[in-house]
Scaffold this motif. Structure first.
Motif, PDB file in Angstrom:
ATOM      1  N   ASP A  93      21.589 -16.302  39.289  1.00 55.98           N
ATOM      2  CA  ASP A  93      21.443 -14.934  38.773  1.00 55.98           C
ATOM      3  C   ASP A  93      20.140 -14.314  39.266  1.00 55.98           C
ATOM      4  OD1 ASP A  93      20.657 -12.745  36.927  1.00 55.98           O
ATOM      5  OD2 ASP A  93      22.451 -13.311  35.824  1.00 55.98           O
ATOM      6  N   ASN A 122      30.112 -16.644  35.523  1.00 56.75           N
ATOM      7  CA  ASN A 122      29.549 -15.666  34.591  1.00 56.75           C
ATOM      8  C   ASN A 122      28.652 -14.679  35.329  1.00 56.75           C
ATOM      9  OD1 ASN A 122      26.860 -15.123  32.839  1.00 56.75           O
ATOM     10  ND2 ASN A 122      28.636 -15.033  31.494  1.00 56.75           N
ATOM     11  N   ARG A 126      28.537 -10.625  35.503  1.00 54.59           N
ATOM     12  CA  ARG A 126      27.330  -9.941  35.003  1.00 54.59           C
ATOM     13  C   ARG A 126      26.703  -9.078  36.092  1.00 54.59           C
ATOM     14  NH1 ARG A 126      24.412 -11.237  30.658  1.00 54.59           N
ATOM     15  NH2 ARG A 126      22.457 -11.081  31.818  1.00 54.59           N
TER      16      ARG A 126
END
Length: 236
Positions: A93, A122, A126
């Protein structure tokens, strides 16, 4: 490249695709598969070990640096190290949200660690505004754009999995998606197959698409096509 302090400012900017390597399972040809289609190589924390072991110096290393030993870190020029100390997100991320490029090709983010793989999925949702393809041992995984058009052959394996409640329309699937309200705890769309050229229209970000690795170049072209659209960035 930018500074290593801002949490939202781009650290790496590129007009072409960027290869991003993580510290997970990386097959012998995975890195070259991405590098042959990318203009820069970025490592997410311990992904630098994978790059260095392959004889490649990353253009940037982004992460909290808790998995990059001092000895190996010393081999990377200090101006290429970008430490982001917060612990509220994964290194994938951290890296993805700080890359400003038309497409990111990720290796080392799928494999034997199911928890890491789920965290990577995820992040794809996101960071829906970041076009990214994860290259696995047998399949590639990416977030469906608003419009996905692919020249698939009849019988090609196509799996879709909703990471959120989402609706879609399709052409070219043995089991169409039209009229389905898909959700992680409801209807999913794995182990489908193409009947010919594929078209999927998705109403909101949240639908992951999984295809054989042989479809990589077709997916790159499809995600970079102007008509595919792009999801807006979400806050936070």
């Amino acid at each position: 490249m930018g500074d290593n302090l801002g949490q939202k400012a781009a650290i790496v900017r590129s007009s072409g695709p960027v290869a991003l390597v993580g510290g997970g399972d990386v097959g012998p040809e995975d890195l070259n598969l991405a590098l042959n289609r990318a203009s820069l190589l970025v490592a997410a924390d311990s992904g630098a070990l994978v790059a260095l072991a392959a004889g490649r110096m990353p253009d940037a290393v982004i992460g909290d640096m808790d998995s990059l030993p001092d000895l190996e870190r010393a081999h990377v020029p200090i101006e290429r190290l970008h430490q982001i100390a917060e612990q509220d997100s994964t290194d994938f991320d951290k890296a993805l949200r700080h890359i400003d490029a038309p497409l990111v090709l990720g290796v080392g983010f799928t494999g034997s660690r199911v928890d890491h793989q789920l965290a990577s999925f995820n992040t794809l949702v996101r960071r829906a505004d970041r076009r990214c393809i994860l290259i696995g041992i047998e399949q590639i995984v990416f977030l469906a754009p608003p419009l996905l058009e692919l020249p698939l052959e009849p019988g090609n394996l196509v799996s879709v999995f909703p990471m959120a409640r989402v609706a879609a329309r399709s052409q070219g699937l043995h089991w169409p998606l039209d009229g389905l309200e898909m959700a992680p705890d409801g209807v999913i769309g794995t182990s489908n197959s193409a009947t010919g050229p594929l078209r999927i229209e998705t109403a909101a970000p949240g639908l992951l698409v999984m295809l054989p690795r042989t479809a990589l170049d077709a997916v790159i072209q499809a995600l970079l096509a102007p008509g595919s659209g792009r999801w807006p960035a979400r806050a936070g």
